[in-house]
Design a protein around this motif. Structure first.
Motif, PDB file in Angstrom:
ATOM      1  N   PHE A  99     -30.537 -42.767  14.032  1.00  0.00           N
ATOM      2  CA  PHE A  99     -29.329 -41.965  13.913  1.00  0.00           C
ATOM      3  C   PHE A  99     -29.031 -41.574  12.458  1.00  0.00           C
ATOM      4  CE2 PHE A  99     -28.865 -44.204  17.929  1.00  0.00           C
ATOM      5  CZ  PHE A  99     -28.467 -43.181  18.766  1.00  0.00           C
ATOM      6  N   LYS A 100     -30.049 -41.710  11.594  1.00  0.00           N
ATOM      7  CA  LYS A 100     -29.990 -41.247  10.203  1.00  0.00           C
ATOM      8  C   LYS A 100     -28.852 -41.894   9.416  1.00  0.00           C
ATOM      9  CE  LYS A 100     -32.159 -36.838  11.345  1.00  0.00           C
ATOM     10  NZ  LYS A 100     -32.095 -35.360  11.251  1.00  0.00           N
ATOM     11  N   LYS A 101     -28.605 -43.169   9.678  1.00  0.00           N
ATOM     12  CA  LYS A 101     -27.624 -43.934   8.901  1.00  0.00           C
ATOM     13  C   LYS A 101     -28.370 -44.635   7.756  1.00  0.00           C
ATOM     14  CE  LYS A 101     -24.235 -43.087  11.843  1.00  0.00           C
ATOM     15  NZ  LYS A 101     -23.041 -42.297  11.483  1.00  0.00           N
TER      16      LYS A 101
ATOM     17  N   TYR B 150     -22.124 -50.025  17.773  1.00  0.00           N
ATOM     18  CA  TYR B 150     -23.124 -51.098  17.770  1.00  0.00           C
ATOM     19  C   TYR B 150     -23.594 -51.392  16.352  1.00  0.00           C
ATOM     20  CZ  TYR B 150     -27.769 -53.207  18.324  1.00  0.00           C
ATOM     21  OH  TYR B 150     -28.871 -54.006  18.206  1.00  0.00           O
ATOM     22  N   LEU B 151     -23.843 -50.341  15.569  1.00  0.00           N
ATOM     23  CA  LEU B 151     -24.290 -50.549  14.190  1.00  0.00           C
ATOM     24  C   LEU B 151     -23.192 -51.183  13.349  1.00  0.00           C
ATOM     25  CD1 LEU B 151     -26.197 -47.187  13.617  1.00  0.00           C
ATOM     26  CD2 LEU B 151     -27.202 -49.458  13.874  1.00  0.00           C
ATOM     27  N   GLU B 152     -21.962 -50.779  13.566  1.00  0.00           N
ATOM     28  CA  GLU B 152     -20.837 -51.336  12.799  1.00  0.00           C
ATOM     29  C   GLU B 152     -20.667 -52.827  13.081  1.00  0.00           C
ATOM     30  OE1 GLU B 152     -15.962 -51.023  12.785  1.00  0.00           O
ATOM     31  OE2 GLU B 152     -17.142 -49.335  13.551  1.00  0.00           O
TER      32      GLU B 152
ATOM     33  N   GLU C 235     -34.114 -54.504  14.943  1.00  0.00           N
ATOM     34  CA  GLU C 235     -33.498 -53.589  15.907  1.00  0.00           C
ATOM     35  C   GLU C 235     -32.383 -52.777  15.257  1.00  0.00           C
ATOM     36  OE1 GLU C 235     -31.519 -53.754  20.376  1.00  0.00           O
ATOM     37  OE2 GLU C 235     -32.184 -55.582  19.382  1.00  0.00           O
ATOM     38  N   MET C 236     -31.617 -53.409  14.392  1.00  0.00           N
ATOM     39  CA  MET C 236     -30.567 -52.693  13.661  1.00  0.00           C
ATOM     40  C   MET C 236     -31.174 -51.616  12.769  1.00  0.00           C
ATOM     41  SD  MET C 236     -27.347 -53.678  14.178  1.00  0.00           S
ATOM     42  CE  MET C 236     -26.592 -53.302  12.603  1.00  0.00           C
TER      43      MET C 236
ATOM     44  N   TYR D  16     -24.259 -50.167  26.950  1.00  0.00           N
ATOM     45  CA  TYR D  16     -23.616 -48.908  27.304  1.00  0.00           C
ATOM     46  C   TYR D  16     -23.860 -47.811  26.263  1.00  0.00           C
ATOM     47  CZ  TYR D  16     -21.358 -51.669  30.902  1.00  0.00           C
ATOM     48  OH  TYR D  16     -21.119 -52.473  31.990  1.00  0.00           O
ATOM     49  N   LYS D  17     -24.837 -48.046  25.352  1.00  0.00           N
ATOM     50  CA  LYS D  17     -25.332 -47.030  24.427  1.00  0.00           C
ATOM     51  C   LYS D  17     -24.228 -46.477  23.508  1.00  0.00           C
ATOM     52  CE  LYS D  17     -29.266 -45.553  27.229  1.00  0.00           C
ATOM     53  NZ  LYS D  17     -29.265 -46.771  28.067  1.00  0.00           N
ATOM     54  N   LYS D  18     -23.367 -47.359  23.039  1.00  0.00           N
ATOM     55  CA  LYS D  18     -22.364 -46.990  22.043  1.00  0.00           C
ATOM     56  C   LYS D  18     -22.951 -47.320  20.665  1.00  0.00           C
ATOM     57  CE  LYS D  18     -19.309 -46.136  25.328  1.00  0.00           C
ATOM     58  NZ  LYS D  18     -18.774 -44.799  25.626  1.00  0.00           N
TER      59      LYS D  18
END
Length: 787
Positions: free
Chosen positions: A547-549, A467-469, A539-540, A461-463
């Motif tokens: 997203f520039k994290k 997702y990264l957290e 993938e992470m 669902y593209k959250k």
């Protein structure tokens, strides 16, 4: 025979101790490890099998020739010729080591040497037909000598030879009690009280019923505590076969519980009929199964139950009928059972419900669950979970959602409830609420499998932020979160594991785990394969970069260096660490990785990255490293340009000029001429330098060389104008800037479009004119710099 002779000769010559010799001849099997172990009989011989001797059911007998020699040896012994008798016995042993007679005679010959006499007596007992009395005699001797291990072996052999002798069993148990009192390592004896109890039940005859029942109950209790249900059933079955009339209702309840646990429902029905007065009417039909084979099927028609039958036995009878498919009897018995008080029979309600649910009879199961959830005593998470699952199987999804929420009130971290609640809410289109159901509180024990499912759902669902957290939390199961720079240094220097980091923390007096670390469920079996973990990690990284994290990228790459499953990808991980450090502006750690990378992979790209990083950190500390880096390849022309740039930025202009001149001598291109000119002109601007005019002339000479070599008029004129502007020769600067404006653009790039210096040139002209000729300055401003 060669092995037999070798063992015997070694023992007789003193090369092998009796303990070693005995172990080779007799490797005592722990027969109590096998519940149905039968005692040995006289037909068991010795043979070599693997490493050592094991007893079989036939005993060796001396051949006629050696039998005569044995008789002669005994005769010599009686006459007092001990030496000859001993030699004859040894000769028989060498030729036929498995015969007991020579060892018996040698035991008598060495009566003056109690140690040797005992050794030969023990060997004779090993090789002789069953003789429990002899083993008990030897056990008494070893008891006096305080040899617990050999005493235990003697008792075990006495029981094997005469298993009906209850005294032998008691002596073995008493010995274990004494050994436990002195904290003797009983596990080295390969025997326990539990095995002794089981052996008593399987060995004693039916006439010893009370004793059998006593030790059967002791064994079942311990087996139940050890979760060894199959052994518990085995010992209870053995007791029931021998003395079924001694089983009271409590014993039958335990026995039936074990039988149901092993799905022996037909046996349970037989026990109900034989022991508690249950009458069952049934018929046997011949039917054809799905494979086309003819088989018999029992149809239960009617059942009569005594009124005095306890409710727990009634519930077990009902469970048996459920599993045997007696639908009509189940409905009848269930109606009667539901009249019982839920407060007192709630656990039995759960047992029956579990049987109904396992056979797919959810309509009947819900009749048991509804009274339970309404009772305050059974307002429990496990009960609500059963209720919710049953409602879901019945298609009552809305009611199931409410029940699952009740489960989470009692057990907020329950993974199955959250997983099923997510599936129902997603099916109903309540996506945000469904995703929330997959969240876990990291303050408590976390389920890794649910974390992974949450990652998949968030990705679906593209959250992405969530997702990264969650993905970082999942990878923390195998990744390390560094606390100090020293820990990162260890990870960079060696391919160490998390154990090394934990040891390092212990040496520093720190706790191995931080209070904020995520604690995963140790009983869970979820685990990434190495390839799955690598794919998920990549993938992470891609998502975090998108997203520039960048700081998250840095944490992930640093932690990946300590993952054992990702160790084959260590070179790739180190390069990802370099990229993450550069993106997050962590130049100190970036330099750590680029140092290794540039040495392992020398190329223009790695040197460009190296140059980019050292421009942002203390430059004076890296000169020696750079010199060592390029010292290996003396023919590398690029090193002169690289080192020249480094020393120019560091302010060491003479050293920089030396490398530029060497580079210009070998290459002679426009870039080297331009760099030499800039270096000389910067030196001319220094107060400590003499002969400024000579330096300026030399610098301008190299600028003329640059202009002639550079095949780009706009760039060459622009740079000449900049030099004259720096020297405050403004009239020449204006002239060259005007020439630059009149030239075509530098080039056209597919990625960056037209490369044109007109705006830079116009801005410099604006600066030159603004103080003395504002009108001209405004002219250039309006013509070239207005957007």
């Amino acid at each position: 025979m060669e092995l037999e002779n070798d063992l015997t000769s070694k023992f007789l010559s003193g090369e092998m101790s009796f303990a070693e010799y005995s172990n080779e001849w007799y490797n005592m099997d722990d027969e109590e490890d096998i519940d149905d172990a039968s005692k040995r009989n006289d037909d068991e011989p010795f043979s070599f099998s693997g490493k050592g001797m094991q007893r079989r059911r036939k005993f060796a007998r001396l051949p006629p020739g050696l039998l005569g020699l044995m008789g002669e040896a005994n005769l010599r012994f009686v006459r007092g010729d001990r030496d000859t008798a001993e030699k004859m016995c040894h000769e028989i042993i060498k030729q036929f080591p498995t015969a007991p007679e020579p060892y018996q005679t040698l035991a008598q010959l060495y009566e003056h040497d109690t140690e040797k006499s005992l050794q030969f007596s023990l060997l004779a007992a090993h090789l002789s037909p069953p003789d429990a009395e002899e083993w008990l005699r030897l056990a008494a001797i070893f008891k006096q000598r305080n040899d617990c291990r050999q005493e235990m072996i003697c008792y075990t052999q006495a029981i094997a030879d005469d298993p009906h002798n209850f005294d032998s069993h008691l002596k073995r148990i008493d010995l274990l009690d004494k050994l436990e009192a002195i904290n003797f390592p009983i596990n080295t004896l390969h025997i326990t009280k539990l095995k002794c109890y089981h052996k008593i039940v399987t060995s004693l005859p039916a006439s010893e019923g009370e004793t059998i029942m006593k030790y059967a109950k002791l064994a079942v209790t311990q087996y139940h505590n050890n979760n060894e249900m199959e052994r518990a059933l085995a010992v209870m079955s053995s007791a029931y076969k021998k003395c079924p009339t001694l089983f009271n209702l409590e014993d039958l309840n335990i026995f039936l519980e074990l039988l149901i646990g092993q799905k022996q429902f037909q046996t349970c029905i037989e026990i109900f009929v034989a022991n508690v007065g249950v009458e069952i009417e049934a018929e046997i039909q011949t039917v054809k199964n799905s494979d086309g084979e003819i088989e018999e099927q029992t149809n239960y028609l009617n059942c009569t139950i005594p009124d005095s039958l306890p409710i727990d036995l009634k519930s077990k009878l009902l469970v048996c009928f459920i599993h045997l498919g007696a639908v009509n009897l189940v409905q009848m018995l269930l109606t009667d059972f539901l009249n019982n008080d839920v407060e007192n029979a709630g656990d039995l309600y759960m047992d029956i419900e579990e049987a109904l649910s396992s056979t797919g009879q959810h309509e009947l199961a819900i009749q048991l669950l509804e009274p339970l959830v309404k009772n305050n005593s059974f307002d429990l998470g496990a009960v609500w979970l059963k209720h919710a699952e049953c409602l879901y199987m019945l298609g009552r999804e809305t009611d199931a959602i409410n029940s699952f929420y009740k489960v989470l009130i009692h057990a907020p971290q329950h993974p199955d409830a959250r997983r099923k609640l997510y599936a129902i809410l997603e099916k109903k289109g309540r996506i945000d609420e469904a995703l929330q159901m997959l969240e876990q509180d990291f303050k408590y024990v976390v389920n890794a499998n649910l974390l992974y499912e949450q990652c998949l759902a968030l990705k679906k669902y593209k959250k992405w932020e969530k997702y990264l957290e969650v993905g970082e939390a999942l990878l923390s199961k195998t990744f390390v979160k560094f606390r100090h720079q020293e820990e990162l240094n260890m990870a960079c220097k060696a391919r160490c594991g998390i154990d090394l980091i934990h040891n390092f923390r212990t040496m520093r007096g720190e706790s191995q785990y931080h209070e904020n670390d995520i604690h995963f469920d140790e009983d869970e079996t979820f685990k990434f394969t190495p390839q799955e973990e690598w794919d998920f990690f990549l993938e992470m990284l891609k998502t975090a970069c998108k997203f520039k994290k960048y700081f998250l990228m840095q944490r992930l790459t640093f932690g990946a260096m300590m993952s054992k499953s990702l160790s084959p990808h260590r070179p790739d991980i180190e390069f990802y660490c370099l990229q993450a450090c550069m993106l997050s502006n962590d130049n100190q750690n970036a330099f750590r990785f680029i140092r290794e990378f540039s040495q392992k992979h020398p190329s223009n790209r790695s040197w460009n990255l190296l140059n980019l990083i050292i421009n942002f950190i203390d430059r004076n500390t890296h000169s020696k490293f750079l010199l060592r880096l390029f010292q290996r390849d003396s023919n590398n022309v690029t090193k002169h340009l690289f080192l020249g740039n480094h020393f120019l930025i560091s302010g060491r202009y003479l050293v920089a000029l030396k490398y530029y001149l060497e580079y210009h001598e070998k290459c002679g291109d426009s870039l080297s001429a331009f760099l030499i000119a800039i270096t000389i002109l910067v030196m001319a601007a220094q107060r400590t330098v003499d002969k400024h005019h000579n330096l300026i002339l030399q610098g301008m000479a190299y600028m003329q060389t640059y202009q002639s070599l550079r095949k780009c008029d706009q760039e060459a004129n622009y740079n000449m104008g900049r030099v004259y502007q720096m020297l405050s020769i403004n009239n020449l600067a204006i002239e060259y800037y005007e020439r630059a404006l009149a030239c075509d653009h530098v080039t056209t790039c597919e990625q960056h479009g037209v490369i044109d210096l007109k705006r830079e040139t116009a801005y410099n002209l604006y600066l030159l004119y603004k103080d003395h000729s504002p009108v001209m300055a405004r002219k250039y401003l309006l013509k070239y710099l207005v957007v």
